[in-house]
Design an enzyme around this catalytic site. Sequence first.
Site, mmCIF file in Angstrom:
data_model
loop_
_atom_site.group_PDB
_atom_site.id
_atom_site.type_symbol
_atom_site.label_atom_id
_atom_site.label_comp_id
_atom_site.label_asym_id
_atom_site.label_seq_id
_atom_site.Cartn_x
_atom_site.Cartn_y
_atom_site.Cartn_z
ATOM 1 C CB SER A 2 65.604 -47.420 -19.468
ATOM 2 O OG SER A 2 64.714 -48.440 -19.860
ATOM 3 C CG ASN A 18 63.857 -51.724 -17.872
ATOM 4 O OD1 ASN A 18 62.980 -51.992 -17.056
ATOM 5 N ND2 ASN A 18 63.704 -50.787 -18.791
ATOM 6 C CG HIS A 65 64.224 -44.831 -17.148
ATOM 7 N ND1 HIS A 65 64.329 -46.051 -16.511
ATOM 8 C CD2 HIS A 65 63.086 -44.901 -17.885
ATOM 9 C CE1 HIS A 65 63.310 -46.807 -16.852
ATOM 10 N NE2 HIS A 65 62.552 -46.132 -17.688
ATOM 11 C CD GLU A 123 66.972 -47.068 -13.878
ATOM 12 O OE1 GLU A 123 67.490 -48.086 -13.397
ATOM 13 O OE2 GLU A 123 66.393 -47.050 -14.999
#
Length: 585
Positions: A415, A486, A436, A448
Amino acid sequence: MTEPTADTRTPVTGIVGLGSIGEALVHLLFTAGHRIVAVDTDLDVLARAAGRLKAVHGDGPDHPGVTFTADHTRLREAALVVEAVPDTPAAKSEALRRITAVCPPGTPLVTTTAALPVARLAIGSGRPADLAGLRLFTPPGPGGPAEPVLTALTSPATADALRAFVESTGLTPVEVGAGPAADAGALVLGLLNRAAVFLAEGHVTHTDIDTAMRLGCGLPAGPLETLDAMGLDTAHAALMELWRRTGDSAFEPAPLLSRMVAAGDLGRKTGRGFHTYDETGRPLTGAAGAPDDTPAAPVGRVGVLGSGAMARGIAEVTALAGHPTVLVARSAAKAEAAVEAVAGSLTRAVRRGRIGPEDKSATLARLDGTDDFASLADCDLVIEAVAEDPGVKRAVFAALGEVCAAHAVLATTTSSLSVAECAEASGRPADTVGLHFFNPAPVMRLVELARTDATAPGTLATARAFSRGLGKTTVECPDRTGFIVNSLLFPYLGAALALLERVGADEAVIERTDTAVQRGFGFPMGPFALLDTIGLDVSLAIQQRLYERFATPEYEPSGALAELVAAGLLGRKNGQGLRTAAAAR
């Protein structure tokens, strides 16, 4: 519906201010059987609150125990008055002045300020013995957290009345403290504001942002949902005050947030915000876009490349879902150890009742471990989960491009690194995506799904359907460092680490901040415990990559974090970190 019983002998509770906090309190009080006088100077707000109470509870506004009015003199009959106007000194002072002008001395008064000093408000009210605080971190719901705040000036009678009020509404009393509450509030507001900025940048939808943060971080509600619940005007005012006081650009309200407030789209209370709501305040499902009818290719055999925790977790998930799975490690010993670790994880899942013994046996029968890279040749989908090193990943994808079948989908779990670079190295950019997974993969529901400009629609469709078949929820985003979670999470974690650098920070700032975030906002863990869980070395590496890519202050790596990692303190993985060592004592 069972209505509260009207009883003229039941004391009256006054609520002044029918914004997000005040209206939520009215609903709690109504359900608990209180007689209520609800006061607001805005007639539209009164009508809206009355209509919503009726929509939720039937004929609530016609109930003799509920009065909505703009007339403050109706508060004379109240046995206790809660002030819930906007959290600014001017608004609070004006509201308390009006209340004390009509309520007899000795009437307990409660202010819902989240950030202002209760003792100062008490003194300014002219009735310091009568006033106490009730710190509500978000609009209260049944069983939600509430912190009673007493000052040295609060009378015993007022203190007793406040405790009885909290108990009668079904709220859960918590102990946080003014300083930790302020720090936690600033951290969360910064996170919410960043989500609004991120949405305006056009990377993803508002629904995907909320879904990603709920499932990826375990938040009780997504950041945009939380802004809607708080009231966009309330959040905007709080951000403006923080920005004015600190000068920190993280608190400068997102332009999108400012525009929405100016347009009167204030969230749940007006029915329009980042989401839309019906007359009861429940979210409406927006009109879906045109469905993607690109066919997904069937996925049978799956390859997982790597032997670390993420690779093992993904292999467990794919094999459990029915896919014959091969886990490829750098050596036969590592492959054997990885399969043994999966067996141990499945044993624990059986003990916890998540799966049956037969599921464990079938899953292990579908899982092979090997160091033979060529065993990936007959896989329909291969997931790379090796070290987060650009050179290592490029080499791996170059090899995958050579060995994998022409129809195979190639996926990277990164990521923080470029999916496009992996795709380019493979020589098969149309076949490559980011998948992810979140750690631990067998437990976390989110994936993700990241696309590059070159990713083929069929590749996306296959990856999407494959993830759904694993029982995961997929959010889609472009190939952008940090993806969704993130990108939003690490500025929040960085801001928490910055508290360690603050002049006057005491020795308990870590524990108190974590406690405040958990108790006040319902997060599953505070920022420092979360850093330990992610791994301090992993967190530092993500900070560094985000900063390398964007070079903005919010992503700047933490000096304290770098020093911890240099000293060998890595968090939960080695039992030494910000909270881990303390927890072990």
